[in-house]
Design a protein around this motif. Structure first.
Motif, PDB file in Angstrom:
ATOM      1  N   ASN A  63       0.804  -1.230   0.000  1.00 33.64           N
ATOM      2  CA  ASN A  63       0.000   0.000   0.000  1.00 33.64           C
ATOM      3  C   ASN A  63       0.833   1.275   0.000  1.00 33.64           C
ATOM      4  O   ASN A  63       0.340   2.338   0.356  1.00 33.64           O
ATOM      5  CB  ASN A  63      -0.988   0.016   1.173  1.00 33.64           C
ATOM      6  CG  ASN A  63      -1.959  -1.139   1.099  1.00 33.64           C
ATOM      7  OD1 ASN A  63      -2.625  -1.328   0.094  1.00 33.64           O
ATOM      8  ND2 ASN A  63      -2.020  -1.927   2.147  1.00 33.64           N
ATOM      9  N   HIS A 122      -2.905   0.833   8.796  1.00 33.77           N
ATOM     10  CA  HIS A 122      -4.349   0.694   9.000  1.00 33.77           C
ATOM     11  C   HIS A 122      -4.640   1.319  10.353  1.00 33.77           C
ATOM     12  O   HIS A 122      -4.009   0.974  11.350  1.00 33.77           O
ATOM     13  CB  HIS A 122      -4.759  -0.786   9.021  1.00 33.77           C
ATOM     14  CG  HIS A 122      -4.643  -1.430   7.686  1.00 33.77           C
ATOM     15  ND1 HIS A 122      -5.611  -1.321   6.724  1.00 33.77           N
ATOM     16  CD2 HIS A 122      -3.650  -2.173   7.142  1.00 33.77           C
ATOM     17  CE1 HIS A 122      -5.231  -1.976   5.643  1.00 33.77           C
ATOM     18  NE2 HIS A 122      -4.044  -2.505   5.874  1.00 33.77           N
ATOM     19  N   THR A 123      -5.559   2.257  10.387  1.00 34.33           N
ATOM     20  CA  THR A 123      -5.827   2.974  11.630  1.00 34.33           C
ATOM     21  C   THR A 123      -7.313   3.023  11.919  1.00 34.33           C
ATOM     22  O   THR A 123      -8.137   2.603  11.108  1.00 34.33           O
ATOM     23  CB  THR A 123      -5.303   4.423  11.545  1.00 34.33           C
ATOM     24  OG1 THR A 123      -6.105   5.144  10.611  1.00 34.33           O
ATOM     25  CG2 THR A 123      -3.842   4.473  11.126  1.00 34.33           C
ATOM     26  N   GLY A 144      -9.179   4.673   9.225  1.00 30.26           N
ATOM     27  CA  GLY A 144      -9.185   4.069   7.897  1.00 30.26           C
ATOM     28  C   GLY A 144     -10.405   3.202   7.678  1.00 30.26           C
ATOM     29  O   GLY A 144     -11.123   2.847   8.610  1.00 30.26           O
ATOM     30  N   GLU A 185     -12.066  -0.448   6.296  1.00 34.08           N
ATOM     31  CA  GLU A 185     -11.639  -1.835   6.384  1.00 34.08           C
ATOM     32  C   GLU A 185     -10.810  -2.223   5.160  1.00 34.08           C
ATOM     33  O   GLU A 185     -11.199  -1.966   4.027  1.00 34.08           O
ATOM     34  CB  GLU A 185     -12.868  -2.741   6.482  1.00 34.08           C
ATOM     35  CG  GLU A 185     -12.497  -4.181   6.727  1.00 34.08           C
ATOM     36  CD  GLU A 185     -13.727  -5.053   6.914  1.00 34.08           C
ATOM     37  OE1 GLU A 185     -13.561  -6.270   6.792  1.00 34.08           O
ATOM     38  OE2 GLU A 185     -14.813  -4.531   7.158  1.00 34.08           O
ATOM     39  N   HIS A 186      -9.658  -2.824   5.396  1.00 31.03           N
ATOM     40  CA  HIS A 186      -8.729  -3.317   4.379  1.00 31.03           C
ATOM     41  C   HIS A 186      -8.130  -2.230   3.509  1.00 31.03           C
ATOM     42  O   HIS A 186      -7.564  -2.507   2.476  1.00 31.03           O
ATOM     43  CB  HIS A 186      -9.384  -4.382   3.496  1.00 31.03           C
ATOM     44  CG  HIS A 186      -9.996  -5.500   4.267  1.00 31.03           C
ATOM     45  ND1 HIS A 186      -9.250  -6.309   5.097  1.00 31.03           N
ATOM     46  CD2 HIS A 186     -11.265  -5.928   4.370  1.00 31.03           C
ATOM     47  CE1 HIS A 186     -10.040  -7.204   5.652  1.00 31.03           C
ATOM     48  NE2 HIS A 186     -11.263  -6.991   5.235  1.00 31.03           N
ATOM     49  N   GLU A 187      -8.279  -0.971   3.876  1.00 28.30           N
ATOM     50  CA  GLU A 187      -7.688   0.103   3.072  1.00 28.30           C
ATOM     51  C   GLU A 187      -7.077   1.150   3.997  1.00 28.30           C
ATOM     52  O   GLU A 187      -7.793   1.898   4.647  1.00 28.30           O
ATOM     53  CB  GLU A 187      -8.767   0.758   2.210  1.00 28.30           C
ATOM     54  CG  GLU A 187      -8.206   1.837   1.300  1.00 28.30           C
ATOM     55  CD  GLU A 187      -9.284   2.485   0.469  1.00 28.30           C
ATOM     56  OE1 GLU A 187      -9.101   3.671   0.154  1.00 28.30           O
ATOM     57  OE2 GLU A 187     -10.285   1.853   0.142  1.00 28.30           O
ATOM     58  N   PRO A 188      -5.745   1.201   4.062  1.00 28.78           N
ATOM     59  CA  PRO A 188      -5.141   2.190   4.957  1.00 28.78           C
ATOM     60  C   PRO A 188      -5.380   3.607   4.450  1.00 28.78           C
ATOM     61  O   PRO A 188      -5.198   3.888   3.283  1.00 28.78           O
ATOM     62  CB  PRO A 188      -3.659   1.838   4.922  1.00 28.78           C
ATOM     63  CG  PRO A 188      -3.465   1.128   3.655  1.00 28.78           C
ATOM     64  CD  PRO A 188      -4.758   0.437   3.336  1.00 28.78           C
ATOM     65  N   ILE A 248      -4.910  -5.672  11.318  1.00 27.66           N
ATOM     66  CA  ILE A 248      -5.609  -6.081  10.101  1.00 27.66           C
ATOM     67  C   ILE A 248      -4.770  -7.204   9.504  1.00 27.66           C
ATOM     68  O   ILE A 248      -3.551  -7.082   9.394  1.00 27.66           O
ATOM     69  CB  ILE A 248      -5.818  -4.893   9.141  1.00 27.66           C
ATOM     70  CG1 ILE A 248      -6.766  -5.245   8.012  1.00 27.66           C
ATOM     71  CG2 ILE A 248      -4.560  -4.381   8.571  1.00 27.66           C
ATOM     72  CD1 ILE A 248      -8.185  -4.937   8.333  1.00 27.66           C
TER      73      ILE A 248
END
Length: 162
Positions: free
Chosen positions: A47, A88-89, A92, A94-97, A121
């Motif tokens: 990413n 990932h925070t 963010g 789900e599944h996308e930082p 994650i």
């Protein structure tokens, strides 16, 4: 012919010499090159977004990413180096930082950037950092947190010139 007497005094003297010089110096060859460069970590570039902006803080903050940047060989601190940070925070999707940003090192080679709390994650909670400015070889790091409750994470770079 010289005879070496094995007595208590000689054994103590020899033991003191080993302690003073270090056992590792006797067992391992000397490393003339000094401080070795950091290797890129597998999965560290996941990413990655080239050219993330330099920011004061990412999102609402609450979590601190920090570390140091030094030159391979002599270990000198490297000022003004760009370190990109993402993870990932809690802010963010789900599944996308969503949390991307970059910061510069200070005169001591240290960096510190506040960002939202990192969440686990696909396994352990972890951050992503990159040095990619071009003066030194690109390095991607993926340090893992001990606990998802940690509110900080450190990563250290030792860079090798290109």
């Amino acid at each position: 012919m010289t005879t070496i007497a094995l007595n208590r005094r000689n054994l103590l003297t020899a033991g003191g010499f080993v302690l003073a010089t270090g056992v590792s110096g006797l067992l391992l060859p000397a490393r003339a090159e000094g401080l070795a460069p950091t290797d890129s970590m597998s999965g560290g570039a996941n990413n990655y977004r080239k050219g993330a902006p330099i920011v004061e803080r990412i999102g609402k903050g609450g979590f601190w990413m920090s570390g140091t940047v030094r030159r391979a060989g002599d270990g000198a601190p490297l000022a003004g180096q760009r370190i990109q940070i993402w993870a990932h925070t809690t802010e963010g999707q789900e599944h996308e930082p969503q949390s991307h940003g970059a910061t510069l090192t200070d005169k001591n080679g240290a960096f510190r950037l506040e960002m939202p709390q990192i969440i686990p994650i696909f396994g352990q909670p972890h951050g992503h950092l990159a040095y990619d400015s071009g003066e030194f070889k690109t390095v991607f790091l993926r340090p893992v947190m001990r606990s998802a409750k940690d509110t900080s994470l450190e990563a250290h770079f030792v860079l090798q010139p290109v």
